[in-house]
Enzyme design. Structure first.
Site, short mmCIF file in Angstrom:
data_model
loop_
_atom_site.label_atom_id
_atom_site.label_comp_id
_atom_site.label_asym_id
_atom_site.label_seq_id
_atom_site.Cartn_x
_atom_site.Cartn_y
_atom_site.Cartn_z
N SER A 219 0.85 -1.19 0.00
CA SER A 219 0.00 0.00 0.00
C SER A 219 0.89 1.24 0.00
CB SER A 219 -0.94 0.01 1.21
OG SER A 219 -0.22 0.19 2.41
N CYS A 220 0.28 2.36 -0.36
CA CYS A 220 0.96 3.66 -0.32
C CYS A 220 -0.10 4.68 0.05
CB CYS A 220 1.65 3.96 -1.65
SG CYS A 220 0.54 4.04 -3.08
N PHE A 221 -0.05 5.88 -0.50
CA PHE A 221 -1.07 6.87 -0.18
C PHE A 221 -2.34 6.65 -1.00
CE2 PHE A 221 -3.24 10.97 -0.57
CZ PHE A 221 -3.50 11.20 0.77
N PHE B 291 -3.60 4.47 1.89
CA PHE B 291 -3.80 5.11 3.19
C PHE B 291 -4.92 6.13 3.13
CE2 PHE B 291 -2.92 8.38 6.35
CZ PHE B 291 -2.88 7.61 7.51
#
Length: 160
Positions: free
Chosen positions: A119-121, A148
């Protein structure tokens, strides 16, 4: 697509081709199409997980890796039980000696057969991470496109 296929080779080429920097640091590589094709690096359908799927996976033995920068995690928090490995460290981290990995990230290093979700932003960097991991032979990798940003709208993030 199987490990080592078009998706994996392109991810490695993108990483090796990148030599730019941003703010004095090595920039995260951008995926690039080769040979004039406009197709994506990997098909989204089987590789992306929803918020609900990620919540369910986190109840099992999934390894969740957050590829945002450390300052992002420090400032905004993180999805609980995720390991922060910034994208520009990921390829090296996934090839470390398991003892060195544990010392650096305070977690057991994922095996190539482990189920790993990135995952990332908001999904862009996590898709790159998925491609890098696939190119290194990880066979059970997915990413969380909502990232996120989506998680924080539904639950309170964990603060460091």
């Amino acid at each position: 697509m199987a490990a080592g296929g078009w998706c994996g080779r392109q991810a490695v080429r993108a990483l090796r081709a990148d030599s730019g920097s941003r703010w004095g640091r090595r920039a995260a590589p951008e995926p690039r199409a080769v040979g004039g094709t406009s197709r994506g690096l990997c098909s989204e359908g089987e590789r992306g997980v929803s918020y609900e799927e990620l919540k369910e996976l986190k109840k099992s033995s999934v390894v969740h890796i957050d590829v945002r920068e450390r300052w992002e995690v420090d400032r905004y928090g993180k999805i609980p039980a995720s390991i922060n490995i910034p994208l520009n460290e990921l390829v090296e981290a996934l090839q470390m000696n398991p003892t060195d990995f544990r010392e650096q990230y305070n977690q057991k290093m994922p095996a190539k057969s482990d189920h790993v979700v990135f995952s990332c932003f908001a999904g862009s960097r996590s898709k790159q991470a998925l491609n890098f991991a696939t190119s290194l032979g990880f066979s059970r990798v997915q990413h969380y496109p909502g990232g996120f940003e989506e998680w924080a709208k539904r639950e309170l993030p964990e603060k460091k």
